[in-house]
Design a protein around this motif. Structure first.
Motif, PDB file in Angstrom:
ATOM      1  N   VAL A 167       5.513  -0.697   0.669  1.00 22.72           N
ATOM      2  CA  VAL A 167       4.875   0.610   0.529  1.00 22.72           C
ATOM      3  C   VAL A 167       5.939   1.698   0.369  1.00 22.72           C
ATOM      4  O   VAL A 167       5.798   2.590  -0.473  1.00 22.72           O
ATOM      5  CB  VAL A 167       3.950   0.901   1.729  1.00 22.72           C
ATOM      6  N   ALA A 168       7.019   1.623   1.137  1.00 21.19           N
ATOM      7  CA  ALA A 168       8.096   2.613   1.033  1.00 21.19           C
ATOM      8  C   ALA A 168       8.741   2.571  -0.356  1.00 21.19           C
ATOM      9  O   ALA A 168       9.018   3.620  -0.957  1.00 21.19           O
ATOM     10  CB  ALA A 168       9.144   2.375   2.111  1.00 21.19           C
ATOM     11  N   LEU A 207       1.251  10.706  -5.503  1.00 24.79           N
ATOM     12  CA  LEU A 207       0.877   9.514  -4.745  1.00 24.79           C
ATOM     13  C   LEU A 207      -0.624   9.257  -4.781  1.00 24.79           C
ATOM     14  O   LEU A 207      -1.054   8.107  -4.751  1.00 24.79           O
ATOM     15  CB  LEU A 207       1.356   9.630  -3.292  1.00 24.79           C
ATOM     16  N   ILE A 208      -1.405  10.315  -4.827  1.00 26.69           N
ATOM     17  CA  ILE A 208      -2.856  10.137  -4.870  1.00 26.69           C
ATOM     18  C   ILE A 208      -3.290   9.647  -6.245  1.00 26.69           C
ATOM     19  O   ILE A 208      -4.072   8.719  -6.364  1.00 26.69           O
ATOM     20  CB  ILE A 208      -3.575  11.449  -4.503  1.00 26.69           C
ATOM     21  N   GLY A 209      -2.773  10.280  -7.285  1.00 28.31           N
ATOM     22  CA  GLY A 209      -3.127   9.884  -8.643  1.00 28.31           C
ATOM     23  C   GLY A 209      -4.482  10.419  -9.052  1.00 28.31           C
ATOM     24  O   GLY A 209      -5.236  10.963  -8.243  1.00 28.31           O
ATOM     25  N   SER A 259      -4.257   1.727  -5.377  1.00 24.07           N
ATOM     26  CA  SER A 259      -3.449   0.599  -5.842  1.00 24.07           C
ATOM     27  C   SER A 259      -2.389   0.229  -4.812  1.00 24.07           C
ATOM     28  O   SER A 259      -2.134  -0.961  -4.576  1.00 24.07           O
ATOM     29  CB  SER A 259      -2.780   0.930  -7.173  1.00 24.07           C
ATOM     30  N   ILE A 260      -1.780   1.229  -4.194  1.00 20.66           N
ATOM     31  CA  ILE A 260      -0.795   0.966  -3.137  1.00 20.66           C
ATOM     32  C   ILE A 260      -1.471   0.237  -1.982  1.00 20.66           C
ATOM     33  O   ILE A 260      -0.921  -0.720  -1.425  1.00 20.66           O
ATOM     34  CB  ILE A 260      -0.129   2.279  -2.670  1.00 20.66           C
ATOM     35  N   ALA A 296      -2.540  -7.242  -0.158  1.00 23.55           N
ATOM     36  CA  ALA A 296      -2.178  -8.516  -0.772  1.00 23.55           C
ATOM     37  C   ALA A 296      -0.865  -9.041  -0.202  1.00 23.55           C
ATOM     38  O   ALA A 296      -0.712 -10.246   0.013  1.00 23.55           O
ATOM     39  CB  ALA A 296      -2.072  -8.366  -2.281  1.00 23.55           C
ATOM     40  N   ALA A 297       0.082  -8.151   0.075  1.00 25.48           N
ATOM     41  CA  ALA A 297       1.380  -8.560   0.616  1.00 25.48           C
ATOM     42  C   ALA A 297       1.256  -9.086   2.042  1.00 25.48           C
ATOM     43  O   ALA A 297       2.087  -9.884   2.480  1.00 25.48           O
ATOM     44  CB  ALA A 297       2.360  -7.395   0.574  1.00 25.48           C
TER      45      ALA A 297
END
Length: 77
Positions: free
Chosen positions: A6-7, A45-47, A55-56, A62-63
């Motif tokens: 995430v970072a 970041l929001i998009g 998506s993040i 998933a990770a």
């Protein structure tokens, strides 16, 4: 590992990565990741329509490979 992902993703998107803070903490609900950034970078970041932050969140879940619940929050700086 999830926090580092995430970072990395957040730092790749913002204009001021030095002002980016990503913190993780365990809670009763699982892993909570909090992102703080410069006010001008929040929109990046929001998009459009929240697509980027969603998506993040999807990549973070998933990770984690289903081992724990992961929540990603974008907080005011």
């Amino acid at each position: 590992m999830v926090t580092e992902l995430v970072a990395f993703l957040a730092a790749s998107l913002v204009a001021e990565p030095e002002r980016l803070e990503v913190q993780a903490r365990e809670s009763s609900r699982g892993l909570e990741i909090q992102i703080r950034c410069a006010p001008d970078d929040a929109g990046r970041l929001i998009g459009r329509g929240g697509r980027t932050i969603n998506s993040i969140r999807t990549l973070a879940r998933a990770a984690s490979e289903g081992q724990e619940r992961v929540e990603v929050h974008l907080l005011d700086a």
